[in-house]
Design an enzyme around this catalytic site. Structure first.
Site, PDB file in Angstrom:
ATOM      1  N   ASP A 182      -7.639   5.669  -1.176  1.00 36.88           N
ATOM      2  CA  ASP A 182      -7.288   4.421  -0.497  1.00 36.88           C
ATOM      3  C   ASP A 182      -6.763   3.400  -1.507  1.00 36.88           C
ATOM      4  O   ASP A 182      -7.456   3.069  -2.467  1.00 36.88           O
ATOM      5  CB  ASP A 182      -8.541   3.882   0.199  1.00 36.88           C
TER       6      ASP A 182
ATOM      7  N   HIS B  25      -6.130   0.215  -0.897  1.00 36.73           N
ATOM      8  CA  HIS B  25      -6.293  -1.146  -0.396  1.00 36.73           C
ATOM      9  C   HIS B  25      -7.286  -2.003  -1.167  1.00 36.73           C
ATOM     10  O   HIS B  25      -7.352  -3.209  -0.946  1.00 36.73           O
ATOM     11  CB  HIS B  25      -6.700  -1.110   1.081  1.00 36.73           C
TER      12      HIS B  25
ATOM     13  N   CYS C  65       0.806  -1.233   0.000  1.00 35.85           N
ATOM     14  CA  CYS C  65       0.000   0.000   0.000  1.00 35.85           C
ATOM     15  C   CYS C  65       0.837   1.280   0.000  1.00 35.85           C
ATOM     16  O   CYS C  65       0.455   2.265  -0.637  1.00 35.85           O
ATOM     17  CB  CYS C  65      -0.999   0.008   1.146  1.00 35.85           C
TER      18      CYS C  65
END
Length: 458
Positions: A345, A347, A111
């Site tokens: 994000d 993820h 990430c």
């Protein structure tokens, strides 16, 4: 035979991790984010105020937008278009195997590499397209359809292209200069922008030869003792990005460089030297520079006194975002409203897209909806990024950032500083980099120190 069995177990494990990860994060992606109409929203130096969306472009003094010469009212749709136009880079699965491992996904460990890619991508957007650029198709992305962003749907996007391929895929980055590519479209501004847009995304493709792709970044990380599957922190990623840009030989990238601050200090002469370095082309202009500053906003937890500092940074036109996150998760911070940070994000795990194919689908490289989190949840370890187009731009930026640091800091000393002169003038040893090793001994020590200080990434 045993090795084959181990590989199969690893593949099943990665598929399980990807499925679990998407189950965990897909609801977050689809959850609506609420913004107040009574407070300004700042996104990478641009100010929006939804309360005045139907009014004149000039905001009243009490609106809270105070960026001189860069204040815009901007309605909700303009903000959405601006946000969606930023390049979104997430976990991917089913990409070509990473050399030296059985991994075909970065799910669960990559990430911070992805948030670093997003920051660099924004720097390249500014460099080639400018801050005013937005993707014409941005508002065609719908977040209401929960099926839109599942791994299954992403496969649909690529299925038609896979059918046109025969034999083994060849993963390669086109070597033709962007200037050559767009020559015949010189009178078509939109076509030029679209070529650059696609080219920038292709540099971050998940194939071994993509200049800033995961495979290449991992190769540079190996020089500091990192390997695929390891956790990477914001400071380590800053140095990896610097090496990736330095080693890029694409003709269109010879006019940009990266400088990483040393111990929270930017040495002005070192930056100017990098910008003034001889260029391989006939163009004698200064190089643009992306300045990366690894910092800590406190000890074990983020010191809330730094809130105004972070907001000030994200309000600057020079800002290309922050590689940060909250404990165990890395996010790309791009803006704020009140005391909440706006982020993208990385993820959510999506399927591999072969960017070497003409007209590859762009949808999965643009985030359909911004997310917000409280500043108090931010992990103290982060890397801040700035873009300066030339030496004069850098001088203006350093002055403006220095003023902002003084005004926003409640501490006795600013979080980082700009100083005149070279690092060697302050008793720093200048080490010549070994040609056989991309990182000097000093850099290796820095990277190892950073990697032990930073948070664990999920």
């Amino acid at each position: 035979m045993e090795a084959t069995g181990t590989d199969e177990v690893d593949k099943l494990k990665t598929k399980f991790i990807s499925a679990w990860n998407n189950m965990k994060y897909s609801w977050v992606l689809k959850t609506k984010t609420y913004f107040s109409r009574n407070s300004p929203v700042l996104l990478l130096g641009k100010c929006y105020h939804f309360k005045y969306e139907d009014e004149d472009k000039t905001l009243p003094a009490e609106s809270g937008c105070t960026i001189e010469d860069h204040v815009i009212a901007g309605n909700v749709e303009e903000f959405r278009k601006d946000f969606i136009s930023r390049i979104w880079l997430t976990y991917r699965e089913e990409f070509p195997q990473i050399e030296g491992s059985a991994l075909t996904t970065d799910c669960g460990w990559g990430c911070t590499l992805r948030t670093g890619q997003m920051l660099l991508a924004q720097g390249l957007i500014l460099h080639f397209l400018g801050r005013a650029w937005t993707w014409p198709d941005a508002l065609n992305i719908e977040n209401s359809d929960s099926e839109s962003w599942t791994s299954h749907t992403v496969k649909k996007f690529t299925a038609s292209f896979e059918a046109s391929l025969s034999g083994e895929r060849e993963f390669k980055t086109p070597t033709i200069s962007l200037k050559e590519t767009i020559g015949k479209y010189s009178d078509d501004h939109e076509m030029r922008n679209e070529v650059y847009h696609r080219k920038i995304i292709s540099w971050f493709g998940d194939s071994p030869l993509a200049l800033f792709g995961l495979h290449q970044l991992i190769e540079y990380g190996k020089k500091s003792g990192k390997k695929a599957g390891d956790w990477y922190g914001p400071a380590v990623v800053a140095h990896i990005l610097r090496k990736a840009v330095e080693e890029a030989r694409h003709p269109d990238l010879q006019g940009i460089t990266i400088y990483v601050a040393q111990d929270c200090t930017v040495y002005n002469s070192d930056v100017i030297d990098k910008q003034s370095a001889s260029m391989t082309s006939d163009n004698a202009d200064d190089k643009a520079v992306i300045i990366l500053v690894p910092v800590r906003l406190g000890g074990e937890r983020t010191n809330t006194d730094y809130l105004e500092f972070v907001k000030g940074i994200l309000s600057l036109e020079y800002c290309v975002g922050i590689i940060g996150g909250k404990p165990k998760q890395s996010y790309y911070f791009a803006g704020f409203q009140d005391d909440s940070l706006i982020y993208m994000d990385p993820h959510y795990c999506q399927s591999f897209v072969d960017v070497s194919i003409k007209d590859f689908p762009l949808e999965t490289f643009h985030c359909p909806s911004p997310k917000k989190m409280s500043f108090r949840k931010m992990d103290p370890s982060c890397t801040i990024g700035f873009y300066c187009r030339n030496v004069q731009d850098f001088k203006r930026a350093s002055e403006e950032i220095t003023k902002m640091l003084k005004f926003s800091s409640k501490e006795k000393y600013p979080l980082f500083t700009f100083v005149n002169g070279h690092s060697r003038d302050y008793d720093f040893t200048s080490t010549t980099t070994n040609e056989e090793d991309l990182f000097s001994e000093d850099e290796k020590k820095q990277l190892k120190r950073f990697s032990t200080e930073e948070f664990v990434l999920l």
